[in-house]
Enzyme design. Structure first.
Site, PDB file in Angstrom:
ATOM      1  N   LYS A  53       0.846  -1.205   0.000  1.00 12.92           N
ATOM      2  CA  LYS A  53       0.000   0.000   0.000  1.00 12.92           C
ATOM      3  C   LYS A  53       0.879   1.251   0.000  1.00 12.92           C
ATOM      4  O   LYS A  53       0.638   2.194  -0.749  1.00 12.92           O
ATOM      5  CB  LYS A  53      -0.918   0.001   1.236  1.00 12.92           C
ATOM      6  CG  LYS A  53      -2.098  -0.947   1.097  1.00 12.92           C
ATOM      7  CD  LYS A  53      -2.831  -1.175   2.414  1.00 12.92           C
ATOM      8  CE  LYS A  53      -3.882  -2.259   2.227  1.00 12.92           C
ATOM      9  NZ  LYS A  53      -4.529  -2.692   3.461  1.00 12.92           N
ATOM     10  N   GLN A  97      -4.762  -1.335   9.659  1.00 17.90           N
ATOM     11  CA  GLN A  97      -4.697  -2.677   9.072  1.00 17.90           C
ATOM     12  C   GLN A  97      -5.311  -3.700  10.032  1.00 17.90           C
ATOM     13  O   GLN A  97      -4.936  -3.765  11.205  1.00 17.90           O
ATOM     14  CB  GLN A  97      -3.225  -3.037   8.772  1.00 17.90           C
ATOM     15  CG  GLN A  97      -3.032  -4.348   8.053  1.00 17.90           C
ATOM     16  CD  GLN A  97      -3.593  -4.350   6.626  1.00 17.90           C
ATOM     17  OE1 GLN A  97      -3.462  -3.385   5.882  1.00 17.90           O
ATOM     18  NE2 GLN A  97      -4.234  -5.442   6.260  1.00 17.90           N
ATOM     19  N   ASP A 120     -11.136   3.120   4.265  1.00 14.02           N
ATOM     20  CA  ASP A 120     -11.526   1.714   4.170  1.00 14.02           C
ATOM     21  C   ASP A 120     -13.052   1.579   4.081  1.00 14.02           C
ATOM     22  O   ASP A 120     -13.564   0.513   3.739  1.00 14.02           O
ATOM     23  CB  ASP A 120     -11.029   0.949   5.413  1.00 14.02           C
ATOM     24  CG  ASP A 120      -9.957  -0.058   5.072  1.00 14.02           C
ATOM     25  OD1 ASP A 120      -9.811  -0.394   3.881  1.00 14.02           O
ATOM     26  OD2 ASP A 120      -9.268  -0.519   6.006  1.00 14.02           O
TER      27      ASP A 120
END
Ligand code: NAD
Length: 295
Positions: A53, A97, A120
């Site tokens: 990422k 994460q 997200d």
């Protein structure tokens, strides 16, 4: 034999458009979007994802901020870090994460992220907006699945889609997106009875169960489009480690009309959609138009 839906190439095209959008933001508004990724603990797969990422964020011209924290980080320490990131104007997107270590309540952490920086799309308010059909930051993997489907099927309206799996991060949001496209949506799960025959009726199969090669050829209607979200690391009969999806690619590719491979299908789209969400978040925060390159 099916058409292979090439997520790698589509993701690379999307990243190219994102790069153009980033340069437009810089030229017209002197803004460089910034994405902060927070990783707690030592999970090897998470470290690989975070590295990838960060690399792709920098490649498209955005700022990347990484926060790697020890396994024993407390929930309150993590909340403090997120609240700091919420305040920083140079951070436009925040991603924590998952999974988090057991001592940390993931729901509290996700809902601490400023809803407008929740790239997200897991914040309860963004989930609500998605469910009510209003605009929101859409979870990245479901957004990637939709791009792959739109690329494969000209008009999704009226198609019957079955989604295998009802998780908050994949199954349910994919269902919402496909309802918005006027698909007829069935969400199946581990308690669904006679899954193969329910699956057989669908024009579109989205597999997001986390069970290696669960979906077999006799589950799939001839000509159906199959999107395999699963990422499973297995050891085959010869002792080789490999990555497989939730679909038995060898057999299903003989009957499906189109199918995503694993790797190279949904996976690359997920990060590209994360970068796209970071631009959308930046533009909303600064109340400027989203560059046409990614509209
Ligand atoms: P999850 O474990 O949260 O949810 C799995 C769902 O599958 C549950 O709703 C469960 O009811 C259902 N299920 C489990 N076994 C089943 C069975 N035998 N029959 C029918 N339904 C069954 O999983 P998740 O987080 O949604 O992830 C699913 C898969 O997608 C995993 O392999 C994960 O690694 C992968 N994934 C990939 C990406 C990507 O970027 N490609 C992103 C997220 C998740």
């Amino acid at each position: 034999m099916s058409t292979v839906i090439d997520g790698k190439t589509l993701a690379s095209k999307l990243r190219f458009s994102i790069k153009q959008a980033v340069s437009e933001l810089k030229i017209e508004h002197n803004i460089v979007p910034g994405l902060a990724v927070v990783l707690v603990g030592q999970d090897p797969a998470s470290h690989v994802y975070v590295k990838s990422k960060a690399r792709q964020t920098v490649e498209v011209g955005m700022h990347s901020f990484e926060h790697r924290l020890p396994e024993n980080t407390s929930e309150n320490e993590l909340v403090d870090i997120i609240e700091e990131l919420n305040q920083k104007p140079e951070v436009n997107g925040i991603l924590v994460q998952l999974p988090l270590p057991d001592q940390i309540n993931s729901e509290r952490i996700i809902n601490t992220i400023n809803v407008n920086k929740d790239v997200d799309g897991f914040h309860i308010e963004n989930i609500g907006r998605l469910s009510s059909g209003s605009s929101s930051l859409v979870p990245c993997t479901p957004a990637g699945c939709l791009i792959l489907l739109r690329h494969t099927i000209e008009n999704l309206s009226g198609h019957h889609a079955i989604i295998l799996g009802r998780s908050n991060i994949v199954g349910k949001p994919v269902g919402q997106l496909l309802l918005k496209e006027n698909c007829t949506v069935t969400i199946a799960h581990s308690k669904t009875r006679d899954l193969p025959s329910v699956c057989q009726r669908a024009d579109i199969v989205i597999a997001a169960v986390g069970v290696p090669e669960l979906v077999k050829d006799n589950w799939v209607k001839p000509g159906a489009t199959v999107i395999d979200v699963g990422i499973n690391r297995i050891t085959d009969s010869l002792g080789n480690k490999k990555l497989v999806g939730d679909v038995d690619y060898e057999s299903v590719s003989q009957v499906a009309g189109a199918i995503t491979p694993v790797p190279g299908g949904v996976g690359p789209m997920t990060i590209a959609c994360l970068l796209q969400n970071t631009i959308i978040a930046t533009c909303r925060q600064r109340q400027i138009r989203i560059p046409p390159a990614i509209e």
